[in-house]
Design a protein around this motif. Structure first.
Motif, PDB file in Angstrom:
ATOM      1  N   LEU A 126       0.826  -1.204   0.000  1.00  0.00           N
ATOM      2  CA  LEU A 126       0.000   0.000   0.000  1.00  0.00           C
ATOM      3  C   LEU A 126       0.867   1.264   0.000  1.00  0.00           C
ATOM      4  O   LEU A 126       0.621   2.207  -0.764  1.00  0.00           O
ATOM      5  CB  LEU A 126      -0.928  -0.009   1.204  1.00  0.00           C
ATOM      6  CG  LEU A 126      -1.870   1.187   1.378  1.00  0.00           C
ATOM      7  CD1 LEU A 126      -2.837   1.290   0.207  1.00  0.00           C
ATOM      8  CD2 LEU A 126      -2.646   1.054   2.692  1.00  0.00           C
ATOM      9  N   LYS A 127       1.884   1.281   0.843  1.00  0.00           N
ATOM     10  CA  LYS A 127       2.771   2.443   0.899  1.00  0.00           C
ATOM     11  C   LYS A 127       3.531   2.619  -0.410  1.00  0.00           C
ATOM     12  O   LYS A 127       3.749   3.748  -0.871  1.00  0.00           O
ATOM     13  CB  LYS A 127       3.750   2.290   2.067  1.00  0.00           C
ATOM     14  CG  LYS A 127       3.089   2.413   3.435  1.00  0.00           C
ATOM     15  CD  LYS A 127       4.100   2.182   4.556  1.00  0.00           C
ATOM     16  CE  LYS A 127       3.428   2.280   5.924  1.00  0.00           C
ATOM     17  NZ  LYS A 127       4.399   1.990   7.029  1.00  0.00           N
ATOM     18  N   GLU A 147       1.190   4.142  -2.992  1.00  0.00           N
ATOM     19  CA  GLU A 147       1.022   5.575  -2.754  1.00  0.00           C
ATOM     20  C   GLU A 147       2.237   6.364  -3.230  1.00  0.00           C
ATOM     21  O   GLU A 147       2.111   7.398  -3.904  1.00  0.00           O
ATOM     22  CB  GLU A 147       0.782   5.841  -1.270  1.00  0.00           C
ATOM     23  CG  GLU A 147       0.569   7.308  -0.935  1.00  0.00           C
ATOM     24  CD  GLU A 147       0.299   7.558   0.534  1.00  0.00           C
ATOM     25  OE1 GLU A 147      -0.098   8.690   0.882  1.00  0.00           O
ATOM     26  OE2 GLU A 147       0.483   6.622   1.349  1.00  0.00           O
ATOM     27  N   HIS A 194       2.425   6.403  -7.002  1.00  0.00           N
ATOM     28  CA  HIS A 194       1.341   7.242  -7.527  1.00  0.00           C
ATOM     29  C   HIS A 194       1.714   8.720  -7.439  1.00  0.00           C
ATOM     30  O   HIS A 194       1.538   9.484  -8.404  1.00  0.00           O
ATOM     31  CB  HIS A 194       0.063   6.957  -6.749  1.00  0.00           C
ATOM     32  CG  HIS A 194      -1.110   7.781  -7.173  1.00  0.00           C
ATOM     33  ND1 HIS A 194      -1.776   7.574  -8.355  1.00  0.00           N
ATOM     34  CD2 HIS A 194      -1.745   8.829  -6.561  1.00  0.00           C
ATOM     35  CE1 HIS A 194      -2.769   8.436  -8.468  1.00  0.00           C
ATOM     36  NE2 HIS A 194      -2.765   9.212  -7.394  1.00  0.00           N
ATOM     37  N   LYS A 195       2.238   9.121  -6.312  1.00  0.00           N
ATOM     38  CA  LYS A 195       2.640  10.512  -6.131  1.00  0.00           C
ATOM     39  C   LYS A 195       3.772  10.902  -7.071  1.00  0.00           C
ATOM     40  O   LYS A 195       3.893  12.073  -7.460  1.00  0.00           O
ATOM     41  CB  LYS A 195       3.055  10.742  -4.679  1.00  0.00           C
ATOM     42  CG  LYS A 195       1.891  10.721  -3.697  1.00  0.00           C
ATOM     43  CD  LYS A 195       2.365  10.956  -2.265  1.00  0.00           C
ATOM     44  CE  LYS A 195       1.181  10.991  -1.300  1.00  0.00           C
ATOM     45  NZ  LYS A 195       1.629  11.161   0.118  1.00  0.00           N
ATOM     46  N   SER A 225       1.996   5.290 -11.226  1.00  0.00           N
ATOM     47  CA  SER A 225       0.980   4.488 -10.526  1.00  0.00           C
ATOM     48  C   SER A 225       1.043   3.013 -10.892  1.00  0.00           C
ATOM     49  O   SER A 225       1.392   2.648 -12.027  1.00  0.00           O
ATOM     50  CB  SER A 225      -0.422   5.015 -10.847  1.00  0.00           C
ATOM     51  OG  SER A 225      -0.582   6.336 -10.437  1.00  0.00           O
ATOM     52  N   ARG A 261      -8.736   1.406  -0.164  1.00  0.00           N
ATOM     53  CA  ARG A 261      -7.620   2.305   0.150  1.00  0.00           C
ATOM     54  C   ARG A 261      -6.516   2.181  -0.895  1.00  0.00           C
ATOM     55  O   ARG A 261      -5.927   3.174  -1.326  1.00  0.00           O
ATOM     56  CB  ARG A 261      -7.076   1.999   1.552  1.00  0.00           C
ATOM     57  CG  ARG A 261      -7.987   2.455   2.675  1.00  0.00           C
ATOM     58  CD  ARG A 261      -7.324   2.327   4.040  1.00  0.00           C
ATOM     59  NE  ARG A 261      -7.237   0.939   4.476  1.00  0.00           N
ATOM     60  CZ  ARG A 261      -6.136   0.363   4.921  1.00  0.00           C
ATOM     61  NH1 ARG A 261      -4.995   1.041   4.973  1.00  0.00           N
ATOM     62  NH2 ARG A 261      -6.140  -0.898   5.328  1.00  0.00           N
ATOM     63  N   LEU A 262      -6.256   0.958  -1.333  1.00  0.00           N
ATOM     64  CA  LEU A 262      -5.242   0.719  -2.356  1.00  0.00           C
ATOM     65  C   LEU A 262      -5.654   1.323  -3.695  1.00  0.00           C
ATOM     66  O   LEU A 262      -4.837   1.928  -4.408  1.00  0.00           O
ATOM     67  CB  LEU A 262      -5.026  -0.787  -2.499  1.00  0.00           C
ATOM     68  CG  LEU A 262      -4.001  -1.269  -3.526  1.00  0.00           C
ATOM     69  CD1 LEU A 262      -2.591  -0.802  -3.144  1.00  0.00           C
ATOM     70  CD2 LEU A 262      -4.044  -2.797  -3.651  1.00  0.00           C
ATOM     71  N   LYS A 320      -7.217   3.901  -4.431  1.00  0.00           N
ATOM     72  CA  LYS A 320      -7.061   5.354  -4.536  1.00  0.00           C
ATOM     73  C   LYS A 320      -5.781   5.731  -5.275  1.00  0.00           C
ATOM     74  O   LYS A 320      -5.657   6.856  -5.768  1.00  0.00           O
ATOM     75  CB  LYS A 320      -7.067   5.975  -3.144  1.00  0.00           C
ATOM     76  CG  LYS A 320      -8.406   5.888  -2.432  1.00  0.00           C
ATOM     77  CD  LYS A 320      -8.326   6.468  -1.016  1.00  0.00           C
ATOM     78  CE  LYS A 320      -9.669   6.352  -0.311  1.00  0.00           C
ATOM     79  NZ  LYS A 320      -9.597   6.858   1.084  1.00  0.00           N
ATOM     80  N   PHE A 321      -4.849   4.777  -5.359  1.00  0.00           N
ATOM     81  CA  PHE A 321      -3.574   5.045  -6.008  1.00  0.00           C
ATOM     82  C   PHE A 321      -3.448   4.349  -7.364  1.00  0.00           C
ATOM     83  O   PHE A 321      -2.367   4.299  -7.943  1.00  0.00           O
ATOM     84  CB  PHE A 321      -2.429   4.623  -5.073  1.00  0.00           C
ATOM     85  CG  PHE A 321      -2.554   5.213  -3.697  1.00  0.00           C
ATOM     86  CD1 PHE A 321      -2.614   6.592  -3.522  1.00  0.00           C
ATOM     87  CD2 PHE A 321      -2.664   4.393  -2.579  1.00  0.00           C
ATOM     88  CE1 PHE A 321      -2.757   7.138  -2.251  1.00  0.00           C
ATOM     89  CE2 PHE A 321      -2.792   4.936  -1.305  1.00  0.00           C
ATOM     90  CZ  PHE A 321      -2.841   6.319  -1.144  1.00  0.00           C
TER      91      PHE A 321
END
Length: 446
Positions: free
Chosen positions: A192-193, A196, A199-200, A204, A253-254, A256-257
């Motif tokens: 997950l991290k 993220e 993605h940032k 992605s 939550r995952l 979202k990225f």
């Protein structure tokens, strides 16, 4: 030995002939021949892969003095599925037919049991994984033989450089070529991290949320790693369980990225994402990498295939097996079984794996260490962990262990990805679960 590629026109025309019982004999019996066989096999996308299978069949046919005709049937436009349905309905057609994932269960009433040959194959080649048994062994009986050709893993294909640059993850250290994985720290939270961070950075993870196979397989493996099942083995709907809630929360939550348009992705989208150089990771067999070798070599040399992240209930890798089935109306079942034993030998499987450039994976435990996976590149070793040689993860399929008639609907309707998308768009979890429960009730009535 005759061969032919089957087109959609052939299938539709053949369906009429089958239905009326007027299909012409596709082969001529020679005086010295011990009967005849026809095979309807999947038309491989890798150039030259069909030839390896054809040569193995020809080798067996010459030894046994059996006339054999092979039709290679594409899966494009559902041509293979159309052929299977037409022959099952008409009870006429090929002797041996290639069967994708859910087809053995769907056609169990018109398939010849193969317990007699599976016992020997398991003894010599090792056990099969639980997904193969779930799909090919129905009510305690084997009704199809797991095929090397077409069987695939859909685990992570990561960019070595982008994962290290943006997420600080050394994929090669976790999954070194020629060695057992050192991936105890490759967990859901780390995944997950990493998603993220990439993605940032504008790279992605290319994971889809559509209703086609690649998206469904990824969601299914993630749900399985939480022990999340929508309908249990006794056809009880358990979609409102804590495990499903946990899986849905994590997957949302995952997601979202993921790329913004991921709910509209199909099975080509993730391939294009990797080849374009945009993404740090996709979930796919080596077909995307193979295209990159041809079209984007700088991308290809940075791609590494490896295992899934670990969840609360373990590490689950999406596995899609193909099968070879013998129709119960075959006129030469003994010869058909003999041929399938030949095609399932370690030496035969190795030739198929080599011809597919490592794409195909035998389902037997002792057949996952062929040198092809260790030597192919660039980069050399990129496919070493692809066939799960160290039994590092549990090979799974979305919707198992739900009974097949319901599981196939869960799979083909993309229930898990639809749940994720609804929650991702802001629908409350309890509302999503209520919607899913209603959908599942409908599946159970059909």
């Amino acid at each position: 030995m005759a061969r032919k590629r089957v087109t959609r026109r052939d299938v539709l025309a053949g369906g009429t002939a089958l239905a009326t019982g007027t299909i012409a004999a596709p082969f001529v019996r020679h005086a010295r021949a011990a009967g005849s066989l026809t095979l309807g096999l999947w038309d491989h996308w890798v150039p030259g892969a069909n030839k390896a299978t054809e040569e193995l069949v020809k080798e067996w046919a010459a030894k046994e003095k059996v006339d054999v005709k092979v039709d290679f049937i594409t899966s494009q436009g559902n041509k293979l599925l159309l052929t299977i349905a037409a022959e099952a309905q008409a009870k006429s057609g090929h002797d041996i037919i290639a069967l994708p994932t859910w087809q053995p269960a769907r056609n169990q009433r018109v398939l010849e049991p193969v317990d007699d040959i599976m016992a020997g194959l398991i003894k010599s080649n090792g056990a099969v994984n639980q997904t193969v048994e779930y799909l090919g062994k129905i009510k305690g009986k084997w009704i199809a033989v797991p095929a090397t050709v077409g069987s695939q893993m859909k685990g992570p294909a990561s960019r070595i450089d982008l994962m290290k640059q943006h997420a600080g993850i050394d994929i090669l250290a976790m999954y070194p070529a020629g060695q057992a994985p050192k991936a105890d720290g490759w967990t859901h939270e780390v995944f997950l991290k990493a998603a993220e961070a990439c993605h940032k950075a504008g790279a992605s993870f290319g994971i889809g949320l559509g209703t086609t196979s690649d998206s469904v397989d990824t969601a299914g493996a993630l749900f399985a790693s939480f022990g999340a099942v929508l309908v249990d083995e006794n056809e009880k709907i358990i979609v409102k369980s804590d495990a499903v809630r946990q899986a849905l929360d994590y997957c949302t939550r995952l997601a979202k990225f993921y790329p913004q348009d991921s709910p509209a992705w199909d099975d080509a989208s993730n391939n294009k994402w990797l080849v374009s150089g945009k993404g740090a990771l996709i979930m796919n067999p080596p077909s995307a990498w193979a295209v990159a070798v041809r079209d984007a070599p700088d991308v290809a040399k940075q791609v590494w295939h490896h295992g899934m992240p670990k969840g609360p209930k373990g590490r689950f890798g999406p596995f899609l097996p193909y099968f070879w089935g013998i129709w119960s109306f075959s006129k030469n079942k003994a010869a058909a079984k003999s041929l399938l034993v030949h095609l399932s030998q370690a030496s035969s499987a190795q030739k198929m794996v080599e011809a597919s450039k490592g794409y195909d994976i035998p389902s037997f435990a002792k057949l996952t260490t062929f040198k092809t996976w260790a030597e192919i590149g660039p980069p050399v070793g990129t496919m070493y962990h692809y066939p799960n040689p160290h039994n590092h993860q549990i090979q799974s399929i979305a919707a198992a262990p739900t009974p097949h008639r319901i599981a196939e609907q869960i799979y083909t309707q993309g229930m898990m990805t639809k749940m994720i998308v609804r929650h991702l768009k802001g629908e409350a979890m309890e509302s999503v679960l209520k919607w899913a429960e209603s959908e599942l009730e409908g599946f159970m009535r059909t």
